[in-house]
Structure formats: C-alpha cells, structure tokens
Scaffold this active site. Sequence first.
Site, PDB file in Angstrom:
ATOM      1  N   ASP A 133       3.574   9.650  -0.529  1.00  0.00           N
ATOM      2  CA  ASP A 133       2.382   8.918  -0.118  1.00  0.00           C
ATOM      3  C   ASP A 133       2.102   7.829  -1.146  1.00  0.00           C
ATOM      4  OD1 ASP A 133       0.053   8.289   1.285  1.00  0.00           O
ATOM      5  OD2 ASP A 133      -0.534  10.388   1.505  1.00  0.00           O
TER       6      ASP A 133
ATOM      7  N   HIS B  39       0.815  -1.221   0.000  1.00  0.00           N
ATOM      8  CA  HIS B  39       0.000   0.000   0.000  1.00  0.00           C
ATOM      9  C   HIS B  39       0.848   1.270   0.000  1.00  0.00           C
ATOM     10  CE1 HIS B  39      -4.026  -1.836   1.019  1.00  0.00           C
ATOM     11  NE2 HIS B  39      -3.208  -2.861   1.182  1.00  0.00           N
TER      12      HIS B  39
HETATM   13  C1  G6P Z   1      -1.130   3.281   6.207  1.00  0.00           C
HETATM   14  C2  G6P Z   1      -0.641   1.868   5.994  1.00  0.00           C
HETATM   15  C3  G6P Z   1      -1.622   0.862   6.589  1.00  0.00           C
HETATM   16  C4  G6P Z   1      -1.909   1.228   8.031  1.00  0.00           C
HETATM   17  C5  G6P Z   1      -2.425   2.651   8.151  1.00  0.00           C
HETATM   18  C6  G6P Z   1      -2.674   3.095   9.599  1.00  0.00           C
HETATM   19  O1  G6P Z   1      -2.241   3.540   5.418  1.00  0.00           O
HETATM   20  O2  G6P Z   1      -0.442   1.613   4.619  1.00  0.00           O
HETATM   21  O3  G6P Z   1      -1.080  -0.443   6.515  1.00  0.00           O
HETATM   22  O4  G6P Z   1      -2.835   0.322   8.599  1.00  0.00           O
HETATM   23  O5  G6P Z   1      -1.463   3.519   7.572  1.00  0.00           O
HETATM   24  O6  G6P Z   1      -1.534   2.916  10.380  1.00  0.00           O
HETATM   25  P1  G6P Z   1      -1.486   1.967  11.654  1.00  0.00           P
HETATM   26  O7  G6P Z   1      -0.055   1.883  12.020  1.00  0.00           O
HETATM   27  O8  G6P Z   1      -2.327   2.648  12.701  1.00  0.00           O
HETATM   28  O9  G6P Z   1      -2.094   0.641  11.280  1.00  0.00           O
END
Ligand code: G6P
Length: 478
Positions: free
Chosen positions: A377, A165
């Site tokens: 991003d 992602h």
């Molecule tokens: C980004 C990453 C995700 C992640 C999200 C929130 O979008 O690509 O994999 O889940 O951030 O971050 P966190 O560390 O809270 O899961």
Amino acid sequence: MPSQLYDFVVVANRLPVDKVGTTDDGEPLYETSPGGLVTALAPVMRSQHGAWVGWAGAPDEAGDAFDSDGMHLVPVELSAQEIEDYYEGMANGTLWPLFHDVIAAPEYHRHWWDAYAKVNRRFAEAAAAQAAEGATVWVQDYQLLLVPMMLREQRPDLRIGFFNHIPFPGYEIFSQLPWRKRVVEGVLGADLVGFQRRSDATNFLRACRRAAGATTRGSHVHVGHGEGRRTVHAAPFPISIDARGFEALASDPAVIERAAQVRTELGDPDAILLGVDRLDYTKGIRHRLSTFKELLEDGALGDKRVVLVQVASPSRERVKAYADLRDEVELIVGRLNGDHGTVGWQPVHYLHQSFPRDEMAALYLAADAMLVTALRDGMNLVAKEYVAARHDDDGVLVLSEFAGAADELHQAVLVNPHDIDGTKGAIVEALGMPKAERRRRMRALRRRVREHDVERWARDFLGALQDGAHAHDEEPAG
Ligand code: G6P
C-alpha cells in the site's frame, strides 16, 4: 482559450465531485465530494486562484467547466472505450498491479498503452489551457504518468509537480513494463516528484538511471543537454489526512453514541476487530480472513467472543481481478460464518458498501483493534483515520509493514501479513494489551498524525516545488 487563467492547477484522474443529477437541458450536475486530496488542496485552491482538471467518473460526460466551493472544476471527457482501455486497462490492469509488486499479474496490451498516451495528452492539453503564465501545476498519481512531460513540451514556463500516491516498485519489477522508458521520461517532465516512502523515491531514481540512462546525484536527476539541461528532485512527502477535522467528527456526541450502538447491534462482543478497505487485492483481505479463521479454530482467543467487521467498499468492479476477488472473499466469509456462527451470532460482518464519514468514525471508535494488513500500500489513510478518531486514547492499530504508514506509525503493532502465525500473534497481543500500554501507544500515534496532517503535506510539497526543487539533498540514491 478560457476567459480566465489560473495560477494553480491540480490535474488528477478524478474530479473531486459526485454527479447528483442533470439540469433541465441535460447537463450533468455535480457536488463536491469530501476526499482527502480536496480537503488538503481546497484552501490552496481558494487562496491561489486554483483550477482542478479531472474526469467526472462517467462515460461521455464532460459538460462545461464550473465553479464549486471556490474552486474552478474542469471536466475531461472519456468515452466508454477510453474508460475500458485507459482507466480499467492500462491504469488498473497494468500499472496498478505492476506498481504493487505484481500481487496480481499485470497485462501488457499495446492498445491500452495507446489509449493511455492519448488520454494523458488530453489531460495535459486541458491543464495547459487553464494555466496562467508561470503557474504551478500539480499532477497526481499513476493514471497520469505522461502528463508532466507532455505539459512541459507545451508550456516550458510552468512549474510542474508530480505526486505518486502508490508505491514505486523495485527495478526488477518495473523493468517488465514495455514502455518503461517513456513512463520515466514522462514523469521527469516535472520539477519535483513526490513519493510516499523514501524507498519509493530510491526505486524511482534507479529506474531513471536504468530505463532512461539519466544520471542521478543524491535525490536529483539530471535530464537534457546544453540549454535544455534541467534537474529534477525526487523525494518522499508522506500524505496524510485532515486529522483535526476527523477528530472533531469523532468527538461529535452523535458519533460517540452511534459507536456504542454499533457494539450493541453486534451482540455486545468481548472484542471488535475492524477492517476497512476498498475491495482490492492489495489490501490483504483474504489473508486477514484466513488469519481470523485460524484464530477461531485453534482457540487462541480463549473464551472471548470476538467479531470481525470487514467493510469492503466496491471498487473497479469491471476489472476481472476485482470481480474475482469479490467472489473469493464472499466465499471465504460465507464458509467462515457457516462453520463458526450460531443462531443469532456470526463472527464476520462483511459489508460490501461505502459509508459516510460519520459512520466510519463510529466504527473506528467501536473497534478494539484496527487491522490494516495490506500486502502492499502506498500509504493507507485508514490507519491514520483510525488514530485520529481515537480521542479516547484507546484502541490498537495492527499495521502491515508493507503500508507506507508503517514508516511513520511506529507505535502500531507491525506485522508481515504473509506470516499468518505472526499476524495471529499480533492480534492476540492487541486484544490482550494492558490499558496503560494502549494509551501510551495511541497518544504517540495521535501526536504524529496531528502534527503531520494533510495540510502540512501540501504545504511541504508546494514549498519544495517553489524553492526550485533544490531542497537539502540528504541521502545518496541506492
Ligand atoms: C487509490 C489511488 C487513487 C484512486 C483511488 C480510488 O487511492 O491512488 O488515485 O483515485 O485509489 O480508485 P479509483 O480507481 O476509484 O479512482
């Protein structure tokens, strides 16, 4: 072995749930949370008999697998120490900054790596235990780079997809990683590897050649020898949002009324600028605030009363770079409002909170210009949400060329957020853009987002995975 096996298994760091309490006998109680990924995958999960393997978000809490909204959810347990070393450490102190072009300095610690490998193995084992013979397993994101190969070693019968992602950096940066070969080999356990942008796929293909000595042809990577020889396909599949769902939400009369109320509550300014981000150093929040400060100071906004609403949702607060960023941002906001506010008026409305989707939709509708000025991003779904919300065909999107969304949203006003003068010019342009031009651009943006929604993303990826990952091979790797 679970009593039932699943034909489709998603493996992600997080389960799509929030903990809402505990049962009488102390077991955690969860509720499905409405994230983009789960919206995309829920229909596939329901129709294909799917299971989702992930962490429930708190230490030492796994509990039994359970069914929710037609999905089978399988919690993976992490100890407090593993959260520190695997999640806060290797995932968010090493890989996140490294993959975002070292905006913050990545740290390399061997005990973080060991925890990462150990936790990745736990996820792989949990997925292997759920998957039926010949099932499809879709592994998500940078927290789980080793899972595809770990899974393949245990279960060569599976069809394995991996989606990254976040950006995949150029080799000059990626090669800093002491475990670069193991990471590339880990990902190459998949049959299909998806990225947000073509440039991410190209960077990955180069890493395959340089770090793992693999040969590539176009977007295919050849791995293994003799009987074990396989081909892995690496290609862009830009992620999206539930565009129709978001548009419907933003069309709700209560949301439209709330948007008008937001404007009033802000003191009925001439223009509202909006930033919506996790409080993360990749998002360019400091640069955005400096840009706005200069606009206020050099009079470029004329006599317009302009406010900036900055939603910065709390994120990864125990990681030092994030705690430091919060201090810096709050210092800048405090100074800016101190220098430029009056009694009853402040130029920046800073909200260190997360809001429900309907409040976000109201903010999008209220904003004359949306500032998505990330330094780096993978995609940036906020940009797409803003567009989907604007059923009135109004509003201007100011978008960083360093966000994956810039590859698709050509009618945005594109900026290099490091170029403060250029970004100032873009904001002035956005606020002065004639209505007909705003409408023309927004309609084109909306068409793109509507036609390329998250359902299509999942369908395209899973379709290519089923096709044997031998889809059309368009471009030679750079
Ligand atoms: C980004 C990453 C995700 C992640 C999200 C929130 O979008 O690509 O994999 O889940 O951030 O971050 P966190 O560390 O809270 O899961």
